[in-house]
Design an enzyme around this catalytic site. Sequence first.
Site, PDB file in Angstrom:
ATOM      1  CG  HIS A 166      20.086  88.192  -2.425  1.00 28.84           C
ATOM      2  ND1 HIS A 166      19.907  88.853  -1.224  1.00 28.84           N
ATOM      3  CD2 HIS A 166      21.431  88.172  -2.646  1.00 28.84           C
ATOM      4  CE1 HIS A 166      21.089  89.203  -0.744  1.00 28.84           C
ATOM      5  NE2 HIS A 166      22.034  88.815  -1.581  1.00 28.84           N
TER       6      HIS A 166
ATOM      7  NE  ARG B  25      19.744  85.112  -0.718  1.00 30.13           N
ATOM      8  CZ  ARG B  25      20.582  85.731   0.099  1.00 30.13           C
ATOM      9  NH1 ARG B  25      21.886  85.575  -0.044  1.00 30.13           N
ATOM     10  NH2 ARG B  25      20.127  86.491   1.067  1.00 30.13           N
TER      11      ARG B  25
ATOM     12  CG  HIS C 271      15.543  83.890   1.577  1.00 25.50           C
ATOM     13  ND1 HIS C 271      14.667  84.764   2.185  1.00 25.50           N
ATOM     14  CD2 HIS C 271      16.515  84.652   1.039  1.00 25.50           C
ATOM     15  CE1 HIS C 271      15.100  86.004   2.017  1.00 25.50           C
ATOM     16  NE2 HIS C 271      16.232  85.961   1.331  1.00 25.50           N
TER      17      HIS C 271
ATOM     18  NE  ARG D  55      16.614  87.307   6.659  1.00 27.70           N
ATOM     19  CZ  ARG D  55      16.687  87.531   5.346  1.00 27.70           C
ATOM     20  NH1 ARG D  55      16.979  86.530   4.540  1.00 27.70           N
ATOM     21  NH2 ARG D  55      16.494  88.737   4.853  1.00 27.70           N
TER      22      ARG D  55
END
Length: 358
Positions: free
Chosen positions: A118, A171, A177, A82
């Site tokens: 997501h 995101r 991300h 991440r």
Amino acid sequence: SPKMDLLHSNGVLIIQHLQRDYRAYQDFLNFMSHVGDPRNIFSIYFPLWFQLNQVVGTKMIWVAVIGDWFNLIFKWILFGHRPYWWVQETMIYPNQSSPCLEQFPITCETGPGSPSGHAMGSSCVWYVMVTAALSYTVRWKDKSAVTLHRLTWSFLWSVFWIIQIIVCISRVFIATHFPHQVILGVFAGILVAEAFEHTPAIQTASLRMYIKTNLFLFIFALGFYLVLKLLDIDLLWSVPKAKKWCANPDWINIDTTPFAGLVRNLGALFGLGLGINSEMFITSCKGKNSCKVSFRVLCIAASLAMLQLYNFIKIPTHTEYLFYILSFCKSAAMPLTVVALVPYCVHSLMRTTEKKLN
């Protein structure tokens, strides 16, 4: 590898650009990140669609659960970093001058980053909703109706892609991300949803089939984890990184760990199977009241209200195993409430009212 480092560094530049130039849209992007949260499938989308069309509602849970299970397996295989922790640990920046990425309360997810859960969950559920809506218009035969179907098709798919793009941007904006991770999540979600367009057997699945599916998903995931652990590969490697580099320890949530998502989904699938195969469901949703608009509207309103009350139930996190057990029970209670408890109560209320009027 050098190629991944290049991909990540380019992703960091995009995140910096978004955080600098889209600062005014911060609240909106944070909201859209919540819109893409897979948990909304069980608490918002499912209650609405199940009362409108039980076939679509059932498919939605299956798609969400299987999609999130594949997402977990892919995360364990791909070992995706991440952005908020990668920039702190990579050695590609000279003189240790790593870029500064802003973090938010929803940034510090603890699982691996690729593919985005997501984005995958959002594309799954919206694909099901759009194809379900279009299935009604495709039956229109006259010329004007065909034109209307084409316009509806264009409109709904445009809405689908706009929502997916905004969820993906959100995101990336919060630095949870990289761009390639959300893109992979969107297309993986579409593939899972499309596979269930050709799987009608889920509509007639017995409780035994639901239990067997649950056991398979759990045993496979746990077995995969244990086998790799024996090979000295830690699939929970991302949790210490998240705890180390999160700007605020209070933003770390056990609910974002890999096994928490697995338990939550297995609970939802079990609750759906228990509800659909219950006498309460057969009595209420298969009875004469089930065709009434008033019955469905009352069920939708009562289901949404009940599920919002579930959000006030805080599961203790001091003991991890207890958290998983209670999380499974809470997740199972949600579809069971929508499928059986609420419709049965509404059915009983309407029947009592009809008797008084007669």
